[in-house]
Design a protein around this motif. Structure first.
Motif, PDB file in Angstrom:
ATOM      1  N   LEU A  35       0.516  -1.126  -0.114  1.00 31.17           N
ATOM      2  CA  LEU A  35       0.185  -0.274   0.137  1.00 31.17           C
ATOM      3  C   LEU A  35       0.883   1.480   0.016  1.00 31.17           C
ATOM      4  O   LEU A  35       0.386   2.152  -0.587  1.00 31.17           O
ATOM      5  N   ARG A  36       2.121   1.348   0.683  1.00 28.74           N
ATOM      6  CA  ARG A  36       2.980   2.626   0.456  1.00 28.74           C
ATOM      7  C   ARG A  36       3.415   2.846  -0.912  1.00 28.74           C
ATOM      8  O   ARG A  36       3.494   3.934  -1.152  1.00 28.74           O
ATOM      9  N   TYR A  37       3.726   1.569  -1.688  1.00 26.46           N
ATOM     10  CA  TYR A  37       4.137   1.948  -2.949  1.00 26.46           C
ATOM     11  C   TYR A  37       3.043   2.425  -3.743  1.00 26.46           C
ATOM     12  O   TYR A  37       3.249   3.638  -4.336  1.00 26.46           O
ATOM     13  N   VAL A  38       1.981   1.832  -3.640  1.00 26.84           N
ATOM     14  CA  VAL A  38       0.647   2.563  -4.411  1.00 26.84           C
ATOM     15  C   VAL A  38       0.301   4.157  -3.928  1.00 26.84           C
ATOM     16  O   VAL A  38       0.291   4.740  -4.834  1.00 26.84           O
ATOM     17  N   ALA A  39       0.421   4.145  -2.830  1.00 30.62           N
ATOM     18  CA  ALA A  39       0.252   5.706  -2.184  1.00 30.62           C
ATOM     19  C   ALA A  39       1.375   6.691  -2.567  1.00 30.62           C
ATOM     20  O   ALA A  39       1.097   7.858  -2.768  1.00 30.62           O
ATOM     21  N   ARG A  40       2.288   6.343  -2.652  1.00 26.31           N
ATOM     22  CA  ARG A  40       3.479   6.868  -3.250  1.00 26.31           C
ATOM     23  C   ARG A  40       3.700   7.532  -4.566  1.00 26.31           C
ATOM     24  O   ARG A  40       3.923   8.730  -4.970  1.00 26.31           O
ATOM     25  N   TYR A  41       3.365   6.417  -5.416  1.00 26.43           N
ATOM     26  CA  TYR A  41       3.437   6.720  -6.909  1.00 26.43           C
ATOM     27  C   TYR A  41       2.223   6.875  -7.642  1.00 26.43           C
ATOM     28  O   TYR A  41       2.147   7.126  -8.831  1.00 26.43           O
ATOM     29  N   CYS A  42       0.975   6.684  -6.907  1.00 23.51           N
ATOM     30  CA  CYS A  42      -0.354   6.817  -7.623  1.00 23.51           C
ATOM     31  C   CYS A  42      -1.265   7.890  -6.915  1.00 23.51           C
ATOM     32  O   CYS A  42      -2.436   7.721  -6.215  1.00 23.51           O
ATOM     33  N   PRO A  43      -0.635   9.182  -6.983  1.00 18.73           N
ATOM     34  CA  PRO A  43      -1.250  10.174  -6.226  1.00 18.73           C
ATOM     35  C   PRO A  43      -2.820  10.621  -6.822  1.00 18.73           C
ATOM     36  O   PRO A  43      -3.756  11.156  -6.132  1.00 18.73           O
ATOM     37  N   LYS A  44      -3.283  10.072  -7.897  1.00 26.36           N
ATOM     38  CA  LYS A  44      -4.324  10.374  -8.371  1.00 26.36           C
ATOM     39  C   LYS A  44      -5.494   9.241  -8.361  1.00 26.36           C
ATOM     40  O   LYS A  44      -6.696   9.228  -8.741  1.00 26.36           O
ATOM     41  N   LEU A  45      -5.165   8.342  -7.334  1.00 15.28           N
ATOM     42  CA  LEU A  45      -6.090   7.259  -7.144  1.00 15.28           C
ATOM     43  C   LEU A  45      -7.552   7.927  -6.376  1.00 15.28           C
ATOM     44  O   LEU A  45      -7.463   8.431  -5.541  1.00 15.28           O
ATOM     45  N   ARG A  46      -8.468   7.238  -7.040  1.00 16.52           N
ATOM     46  CA  ARG A  46      -9.674   7.597  -6.589  1.00 16.52           C
ATOM     47  C   ARG A  46     -10.434   6.466  -6.110  1.00 16.52           C
ATOM     48  O   ARG A  46     -11.266   6.824  -5.044  1.00 16.52           O
ATOM     49  N   TYR A  47     -10.364   5.198  -6.212  1.00 13.55           N
ATOM     50  CA  TYR A  47     -11.094   3.936  -5.897  1.00 13.55           C
ATOM     51  C   TYR A  47     -10.014   3.092  -5.283  1.00 13.55           C
ATOM     52  O   TYR A  47      -9.203   2.637  -6.122  1.00 13.55           O
ATOM     53  N   LEU A  48      -9.961   2.588  -4.205  1.00 13.41           N
ATOM     54  CA  LEU A  48      -9.461   1.367  -3.705  1.00 13.41           C
ATOM     55  C   LEU A  48     -10.046   0.599  -2.791  1.00 13.41           C
ATOM     56  O   LEU A  48     -10.703   0.904  -1.752  1.00 13.41           O
ATOM     57  N   ASN A  49     -10.269  -0.716  -3.238  1.00 16.70           N
ATOM     58  CA  ASN A  49     -10.851  -1.817  -2.485  1.00 16.70           C
ATOM     59  C   ASN A  49      -9.703  -2.857  -1.953  1.00 16.70           C
ATOM     60  O   ASN A  49      -9.065  -3.467  -2.678  1.00 16.70           O
TER      61      ASN A  49
END
Length: 491
Positions: free
Chosen positions: A368-382
């Motif tokens: 989750l840390r990788y996703v949060a660091r490199y995908c700042p425009k993420l709108r939906y996470l399940n």
């Protein structure tokens, strides 16, 4: 008005209309108001000017207008036989009493353009039924402008035969090809096989949207026929096609020992136009198959791989470099995926908007840390069911994904109020939050949400030990929020 039937389609659509009795009625009894008007040939209320009162009263009776009494029928038949002027069975039927000579039904008075507009709102099955009413309707119902989309369903439908008959009929103006058909939806047609897919590939070169979900007899060879002969195909739904292992423009598909593709993109002749691909429940899809898909489908924007249990982290290495436009990715219930796979997904960076890793038990705060660091425009996470997630993972999301609108961390027992207190101030645009079975969440975390996320629309706290006062606090500050709970004391 004479009845006009179309032979090859009668048998095919007799199966399709088997369960439509409530919708259309039986064909021999006037299935609808339109068909009743067509069969009557005249409005029922018309009476000739020279009719006597007794005749007028007789004509106004529904019983005499439709089915004469047995006494009248027997007397008329006996008088005809006695006079020697009885009609033969093949002789044209006399107009009914009260019908004006040359009168037409209301449906006959409608112009062709208006009928075409009405027909444009009918389904494929309904159009085929209309084509059997009369000669005029037959010609109008098969107008190519009405057949840009074909939607069939039914487990007992002989889909191969239906496709062969329909496409043959639609090819009358352009021999051997149907240039108007762009959308074909055959979801749930279990009798669809490679033969039917081959018919589509050969006769529908302009196909752009194809749905064959749940068609278990469709194989890689059939998919190859379609993608190679329909260069404009953009939407492909193969969910539940258990025999499909890859999508390729090579006839051999993806052999087990296929060499890895070169680092540079494949030539355009080996690339498809597919942008939306759903391969959920394709249980035979493996890492090699996904590698081939990424190489041959570089324009992908939506990819759904739910319950593809054979995929591992290695398969995701090819997505980011091969499919740079990917915006939505679903990996739910892929039990072999973990943090290494999420690191590869994070290479999509700012393009990723939707990510689902529900019930992937190997995903933890690290991924989750990788996703949060490199995908700042993420709108939906399940991330429901990822039991390795903790408050630390929510902290990473709070700092890295401030535009998050939907988050589901249900059944994550290590998520508590501390994580919600970090998330709420940073993700004020949050609309939906799932906390089902998060047993460590109490009223303190919900109060923080209510104070900072006023636009919250859905909150799921089922199986959580939350006091009713906290739920009332949320409802008071988030006016539009729907709260799903299991507390009988809160109403």
């Amino acid at each position: 008005m004479s009845i006009w039937t179309f032979g090859p389609l009668d048998y095919v659509f007799s199966q399709m209309g088997a369960n439509n009795g409530k919708l259309y009625g039986s064909e021999g009894k006037g299935s609808s108001s339109i068909s009743s008007d067509l069969s009557s040939g005249t409005p029922s209320g018309d009476v000739p000017k020279n009719a006597t009162p007794s005749e007028e009263g007789l004509d106004s009776s529904p019983r005499t207008r439709r089915t004469p009494s047995p006494g009248l029928k027997s007397s008329s038949s006996s008088s005809s036989a006695a006079s020697g002027h009885g009609r033969s069975p093949s002789a044209p039927e006399r107009p009914r009493p009260g019908a004006r000579p040359g009168a037409r039904s209301p449906a006959e008075l409608l112009p062709d353009l208006l009928l075409l507009e009405i027909f444009s709102h009918l389904s494929s099955k309904q159009l085929c039924r209309c084509a059997r009413v009369c000669r005029r309707w037959h010609e109008l119902a098969w107008d190519p402008r009405l057949w840009r989309a074909l939607r069939l369903s039914g487990e007992q439908l002989h889909a191969d035969r239906a496709l062969r008959a329909l496409t043959q009929r639609l090819c009358r103006d352009t021999p051997h090809v149907c240039l108007t058909l762009e959308t074909v939806a055959l979801a749930g047609c279990r009798r669809l096989s490679d033969r039917g897919m081959r018919v589509l590939a050969q006769r529908c070169p302009e196909l752009r949207h194809l749905e064959v979900a749940g068609c278990h007899d469709v194989s890689d060879q059939a998919v190859f026929e379609v993608v190679s002969r329909c260069p404009g195909l953009e939407h492909l739904d193969l969910s539940g096609c258990s025999k499909v292992t890859c999508i390729s423009l090579s006839p051999e598909g993806c052999p087990p020992s296929a060499p890895p593709p070169p680092p540079s993109p494949l030539p355009p002749s080996l690339q498809t136009s597919i942008r939306y691909l759903d391969m959920s429940d394709c249980c035979r899809l493996e890492d090699e198959g996904l590698r081939v898909i990424a190489a041959h489908c570089p324009r992908l924007t939506h990819l759904y791989l739910r319950r593809c249990a054979r995929l591992s982290d290695e398969a995701l290495r090819h997505l980011a470099p091969r499919c740079p436009s990917l915006r939505e990715l679903s990996l739910s219930d892929c039990h072999l995926l973990g943090d290494f796979g999420l690191r590869e997904v994070a290479r999509l960076e700012g393009r990723l908007r939707y990510l689902s890793v529900a019930h992937c038990p190997r995903v933890t705060d690290v991924g989750l840390r990788y996703v949060a660091r490199y995908c700042p425009k993420l709108r939906y996470l399940n991330a429901r069911g990822c039991e390795g997630l903790t408050d630390q993972g929510l902290g990473h999301l709070a700092r890295g994904c401030p535009k998050l609108k939907s988050l589901d961390v249900g059944k994550c027992p290590l998520v508590s109020d501390a994580g919600l207190e970090q998330l709420a101030p940073c993700c004020a645009a949050l609309r939906r939050l799932g906390l089902r079975a998060c047993v460590s969440v109490t009223g303190r975390g919900l109060r923080a949400l209510a104070l900072h996320c006023a636009q919250l629309q859905l909150l799921n706290v089922q199986e959580c030990e939350v006091a009713p006062d906290a739920l009332r606090f949320v409802r008071r500050h988030c006016r539009k929020c729907v709260i799903e709970h299991t507390d009988p004391a809160f109403y």
